[in-house]
Scaffold this active site. Sequence first.
Site, mmCIF file in Angstrom:
data_model
loop_
_atom_site.group_PDB
_atom_site.id
_atom_site.type_symbol
_atom_site.label_atom_id
_atom_site.label_comp_id
_atom_site.label_asym_id
_atom_site.label_seq_id
_atom_site.Cartn_x
_atom_site.Cartn_y
_atom_site.Cartn_z
ATOM 1 N N LYS A 86 0.809 -1.217 0.000
ATOM 2 C CA LYS A 86 0.000 0.000 0.000
ATOM 3 C C LYS A 86 0.845 1.270 0.000
ATOM 4 O O LYS A 86 0.442 2.282 -0.545
ATOM 5 C CB LYS A 86 -0.963 -0.003 1.183
ATOM 6 C CG LYS A 86 -2.062 -1.048 1.016
ATOM 7 C CD LYS A 86 -3.282 -0.749 1.829
ATOM 8 C CE LYS A 86 -4.487 -1.518 1.345
ATOM 9 N NZ LYS A 86 -4.327 -2.986 1.455
ATOM 10 N N GLU A 108 -10.398 6.828 2.428
ATOM 11 C CA GLU A 108 -11.326 5.863 3.013
ATOM 12 C C GLU A 108 -10.479 4.708 3.520
ATOM 13 O O GLU A 108 -9.384 4.469 3.025
ATOM 14 C CB GLU A 108 -12.299 5.356 1.942
ATOM 15 C CG GLU A 108 -11.785 4.169 1.089
ATOM 16 C CD GLU A 108 -10.598 4.488 0.185
ATOM 17 O OE1 GLU A 108 -10.287 5.683 -0.030
ATOM 18 O OE2 GLU A 108 -9.953 3.526 -0.311
ATOM 19 N N SER A 376 1.882 -9.774 -0.768
ATOM 20 C CA SER A 376 1.495 -8.354 -0.766
ATOM 21 C C SER A 376 1.721 -7.684 0.591
ATOM 22 O O SER A 376 1.944 -6.478 0.648
ATOM 23 C CB SER A 376 0.032 -8.212 -1.181
ATOM 24 O OG SER A 376 -0.801 -9.041 -0.388
HETATM 25 C C1 LIG Z 1 -5.175 -3.998 0.949
HETATM 26 C C2 LIG Z 1 -4.453 -5.257 0.764
HETATM 27 C C3 LIG Z 1 -4.742 -6.125 -0.312
HETATM 28 C C4 LIG Z 1 -5.860 -5.888 -1.286
HETATM 29 O O1 LIG Z 1 -5.722 -4.774 -2.114
HETATM 30 P P1 LIG Z 1 -5.345 -4.853 -3.648
HETATM 31 O O2 LIG Z 1 -5.655 -3.480 -4.137
HETATM 32 O O3 LIG Z 1 -6.186 -5.895 -4.296
HETATM 33 O O4 LIG Z 1 -3.910 -5.176 -3.742
HETATM 34 C C5 LIG Z 1 -3.965 -7.263 -0.460
HETATM 35 N N1 LIG Z 1 -2.968 -7.573 0.405
HETATM 36 C C6 LIG Z 1 -2.676 -6.770 1.454
HETATM 37 C C7 LIG Z 1 -1.583 -7.163 2.372
HETATM 38 C C8 LIG Z 1 -3.404 -5.595 1.677
HETATM 39 O O5 LIG Z 1 -3.099 -4.810 2.722
#
Ligand SMILES: *Cc1c(COP(=O)(O)O)cnc(C)c1O
Length: 408
Positions: A86, A108, A376
């Site tokens: 993020k 948000e 992610s």
């Molecule tokens: C917010 C989040 C997501 C989902 O968001 P995308 O926009 O689909 O990437 C995925 N993994 C983590 C660790 C997140 O914090």
Amino acid sequence: MNSRGYYEGFGGAFIPEILTSTFEELVDAFENARRDPGFWNEYLNVMSTYSCRPTPITFAGNLTRHFRGARIYIKREDLNHTGAHKLNNVIGQGLLVKRMGKSRVIAETGAGQHGVATATMAARFGFRCTIYMGEVDMERQRPNVFWMERLGAEVIPVRDGTRILKDAINEAFRDWVTNMDDTHYVLGTACGPHPFPEMVSYFQSIIGKEAREQILEREGNLPARVYACVGGGSNALGIFSGFLDDPVDLVGVEAGGEGLETGRHASRLASNDGSVGVAQGYKTFFLQDGDGQMKETHSVAAGLDYVGVSPILVSYRERGRIRFEAATDSEVLNAMSLTIAKEGLIPALESAHAFARAFKDASDFSEDDIILINQSGRGDKDIFTIADAFADPGWHAFIRAKGHEYGA
Ligand SMILES: *Cc1c(COP(=O)(O)O)cnc(C)c1O
């Protein structure tokens, strides 16, 4: 993308007329920045000194031996500051806010991760910051509310509707309409009205650029397949962008919740429950009923629990370039346990969706093949959910003792 922000008919910008000039200003600032090589260099400089970029790829040798199939690599977005991809997006938008000469940001947040990232960026760049969060989410995600407030943000509880993410998005737009002159709305994923899908995926493309180079350098070969979880779609577009022109399978993994057949999931593309609609300023696949009312979604991972999905991902699906699958809550918890035990890595519950699908497929490949998983984010934030799921007795005793301490 065409000039009005459509991708094969999906996307667009359905905004109140009063915001037209604000959106034009944003499109201009973004297009200008994108053409200016100095801007990307400034971005790289911040990301490398503040957020550990480039994040490495890790060879998962133990998991590879466990499945006796593809060589498994993991892209480590969990090593970013604040624990997920993020920050790639909010820092990019923060630099744009500076270019536009604005002094306040709003956002948000659902689970609170995007709110924490935005509040962090605002503290660093010296912007005033307001975060809109559904009242129900504020109760569920207290630790993130605590950090946002410590970081200097004002967190406003949204009491409209079902008091969750979609209501917070509506409230953030309402704020923007009244404060356009000094305020930028930092949208958290590759959704919403143009230029947000384009802009967010542009900043997240840093993941794919690095990953392609890193895997070629290590292996001299491209991966056969890349996996990423899909909430709004920003981390998936980020890593996939590096491989779109290569003969590489791209698999987006959505939240299968309690199972696609139960209806309790957040799978807009892998299930048959999604349908095309216009909401929250853009046209995409939503989980909605026949009257266009948004349905309640379900996932063990708060970050994947969203009714819409990036129009860019939809357009790649229409063209057959990206495939979508789902992983259920229980598959995800198993994948998470295995990854922790075998590699000492704690993926976020969101990321563990990508791991779960990759694990299902790994033994179909030979050891000459490579698969790449996007981690992610890190899973430390998920301790409440995971300890509950595994009914950890020591954890329950700890929570009870804390309750006692505060007179509960
Ligand atoms: C917010 C989040 C997501 C989902 O968001 P995308 O926009 O689909 O990437 C995925 N993994 C983590 C660790 C997140 O914090």
